[in-house]
Motif scaffolding. Sequence first.
Motif, PDB file in Angstrom:
ATOM      1  N   LEU A  54       0.827  -1.200   0.000  1.00 48.16           N
ATOM      2  CA  LEU A  54       0.000   0.000   0.000  1.00 48.16           C
ATOM      3  C   LEU A  54       0.863   1.253   0.000  1.00 48.16           C
ATOM      4  O   LEU A  54       0.607   2.201  -0.756  1.00 48.16           O
ATOM      5  CB  LEU A  54      -0.939  -0.014   1.205  1.00 48.16           C
ATOM      6  CG  LEU A  54      -1.890   1.161   1.356  1.00 48.16           C
ATOM      7  CD1 LEU A  54      -2.815   1.266   0.154  1.00 48.16           C
ATOM      8  CD2 LEU A  54      -2.696   1.001   2.635  1.00 48.16           C
ATOM      9  N   ASP A  55       1.897   1.280   0.819  1.00 44.05           N
ATOM     10  CA  ASP A  55       2.797   2.420   0.878  1.00 44.05           C
ATOM     11  C   ASP A  55       3.446   2.672  -0.488  1.00 44.05           C
ATOM     12  O   ASP A  55       3.494   3.816  -0.954  1.00 44.05           O
ATOM     13  CB  ASP A  55       3.863   2.188   1.943  1.00 44.05           C
ATOM     14  CG  ASP A  55       4.816   3.353   2.068  1.00 44.05           C
ATOM     15  OD1 ASP A  55       4.357   4.472   2.334  1.00 44.05           O
ATOM     16  OD2 ASP A  55       6.035   3.135   1.892  1.00 44.05           O
ATOM     17  N   ALA A  56       3.900   1.617  -1.135  1.00 41.97           N
ATOM     18  CA  ALA A  56       4.539   1.767  -2.446  1.00 41.97           C
ATOM     19  C   ALA A  56       3.553   2.282  -3.488  1.00 41.97           C
ATOM     20  O   ALA A  56       3.894   3.156  -4.298  1.00 41.97           O
ATOM     21  CB  ALA A  56       5.139   0.435  -2.891  1.00 41.97           C
ATOM     22  N   LEU A  57       2.340   1.775  -3.483  1.00 44.49           N
ATOM     23  CA  LEU A  57       1.339   2.208  -4.458  1.00 44.49           C
ATOM     24  C   LEU A  57       0.913   3.652  -4.224  1.00 44.49           C
ATOM     25  O   LEU A  57       0.774   4.431  -5.174  1.00 44.49           O
ATOM     26  CB  LEU A  57       0.134   1.271  -4.423  1.00 44.49           C
ATOM     27  CG  LEU A  57       0.404  -0.147  -4.925  1.00 44.49           C
ATOM     28  CD1 LEU A  57      -0.785  -1.054  -4.627  1.00 44.49           C
ATOM     29  CD2 LEU A  57       0.724  -0.145  -6.403  1.00 44.49           C
ATOM     30  N   LEU A  58       0.713   4.021  -2.971  1.00 44.35           N
ATOM     31  CA  LEU A  58       0.347   5.407  -2.665  1.00 44.35           C
ATOM     32  C   LEU A  58       1.468   6.364  -3.065  1.00 44.35           C
ATOM     33  O   LEU A  58       1.214   7.437  -3.612  1.00 44.35           O
ATOM     34  CB  LEU A  58       0.030   5.564  -1.180  1.00 44.35           C
ATOM     35  CG  LEU A  58      -1.273   4.922  -0.707  1.00 44.35           C
ATOM     36  CD1 LEU A  58      -1.354   4.957   0.816  1.00 44.35           C
ATOM     37  CD2 LEU A  58      -2.469   5.604  -1.332  1.00 44.35           C
ATOM     38  N   SER A  59       2.706   5.966  -2.809  1.00 42.49           N
ATOM     39  CA  SER A  59       3.845   6.797  -3.203  1.00 42.49           C
ATOM     40  C   SER A  59       3.913   6.965  -4.714  1.00 42.49           C
ATOM     41  O   SER A  59       4.182   8.060  -5.214  1.00 42.49           O
ATOM     42  CB  SER A  59       5.149   6.182  -2.692  1.00 42.49           C
ATOM     43  OG  SER A  59       5.196   6.228  -1.286  1.00 42.49           O
ATOM     44  N   ARG A  60       3.649   5.886  -5.452  1.00 43.12           N
ATOM     45  CA  ARG A  60       3.675   5.951  -6.912  1.00 43.12           C
ATOM     46  C   ARG A  60       2.632   6.921  -7.432  1.00 43.12           C
ATOM     47  O   ARG A  60       2.910   7.791  -8.269  1.00 43.12           O
ATOM     48  CB  ARG A  60       3.449   4.574  -7.543  1.00 43.12           C
ATOM     49  CG  ARG A  60       3.428   4.619  -9.073  1.00 43.12           C
ATOM     50  CD  ARG A  60       3.023   3.294  -9.696  1.00 43.12           C
ATOM     51  NE  ARG A  60       1.732   2.793  -9.274  1.00 43.12           N
ATOM     52  CZ  ARG A  60       0.559   3.168  -9.778  1.00 43.12           C
ATOM     53  NH1 ARG A  60       0.495   4.095 -10.721  1.00 43.12           N
ATOM     54  NH2 ARG A  60      -0.560   2.632  -9.355  1.00 43.12           N
ATOM     55  N   VAL A  61       1.412   6.819  -6.912  1.00 36.15           N
ATOM     56  CA  VAL A  61       0.332   7.702  -7.363  1.00 36.15           C
ATOM     57  C   VAL A  61       0.664   9.154  -6.995  1.00 36.15           C
ATOM     58  O   VAL A  61       0.518  10.061  -7.826  1.00 36.15           O
ATOM     59  CB  VAL A  61      -1.023   7.269  -6.761  1.00 36.15           C
ATOM     60  CG1 VAL A  61      -2.107   8.294  -7.053  1.00 36.15           C
ATOM     61  CG2 VAL A  61      -1.422   5.899  -7.313  1.00 36.15           C
ATOM     62  N   ALA A  62       1.147   9.372  -5.784  1.00 38.10           N
ATOM     63  CA  ALA A  62       1.503  10.733  -5.361  1.00 38.10           C
ATOM     64  C   ALA A  62       2.625  11.290  -6.235  1.00 38.10           C
ATOM     65  O   ALA A  62       2.581  12.457  -6.645  1.00 38.10           O
ATOM     66  CB  ALA A  62       1.910  10.735  -3.893  1.00 38.10           C
ATOM     67  N   ASP A  63       3.620  10.472  -6.542  1.00 37.46           N
ATOM     68  CA  ASP A  63       4.722  10.919  -7.403  1.00 37.46           C
ATOM     69  C   ASP A  63       4.225  11.280  -8.801  1.00 37.46           C
ATOM     70  O   ASP A  63       4.697  12.252  -9.401  1.00 37.46           O
ATOM     71  CB  ASP A  63       5.805   9.851  -7.488  1.00 37.46           C
ATOM     72  CG  ASP A  63       6.597   9.696  -6.207  1.00 37.46           C
ATOM     73  OD1 ASP A  63       6.513  10.592  -5.324  1.00 37.46           O
ATOM     74  OD2 ASP A  63       7.300   8.667  -6.067  1.00 37.46           O
ATOM     75  N   GLU A  64       3.268  10.511  -9.314  1.00 39.85           N
ATOM     76  CA  GLU A  64       2.713  10.805 -10.638  1.00 39.85           C
ATOM     77  C   GLU A  64       1.964  12.138 -10.635  1.00 39.85           C
ATOM     78  O   GLU A  64       2.036  12.902 -11.602  1.00 39.85           O
ATOM     79  CB  GLU A  64       1.795   9.678 -11.098  1.00 39.85           C
ATOM     80  CG  GLU A  64       2.554   8.398 -11.449  1.00 39.85           C
ATOM     81  CD  GLU A  64       1.644   7.235 -11.771  1.00 39.85           C
ATOM     82  OE1 GLU A  64       0.407   7.374 -11.712  1.00 39.85           O
ATOM     83  OE2 GLU A  64       2.174   6.152 -12.077  1.00 39.85           O
ATOM     84  N   VAL A  65       1.266  12.420  -9.548  1.00 37.07           N
ATOM     85  CA  VAL A  65       0.560  13.701  -9.434  1.00 37.07           C
ATOM     86  C   VAL A  65       1.573  14.838  -9.376  1.00 37.07           C
ATOM     87  O   VAL A  65       1.454  15.837 -10.096  1.00 37.07           O
ATOM     88  CB  VAL A  65      -0.371  13.712  -8.192  1.00 37.07           C
ATOM     89  CG1 VAL A  65      -0.915  15.111  -7.931  1.00 37.07           C
ATOM     90  CG2 VAL A  65      -1.513  12.724  -8.373  1.00 37.07           C
TER      91      VAL A  65
END
Length: 68
Positions: free
Chosen positions: A44-55
């Motif tokens: 979950l942490d990795a996925l949330l970080s990925r989405v936040a980085d894309e934003v």
Amino acid sequence: MSTNEVMARLGAAVNALGDVDVSAWSEDTLKEQLGDLSTALVTLDALLSRVADEVRARGLRIEEPVAA
């Protein structure tokens, strides 16, 4: 998948996580589930970080909502 479907699924995930109360689990239950819980939290942490980085890569900021 449409944007509306994605946002609905994210909302459902947030609601599901809001229902998790590890403090109510017994010590034995927590020990039994710790491996799976750790895997889920790290993923979950990795996925949330990925989405936040894309934003952020699009020049936008992620801000905490102001309480009403």
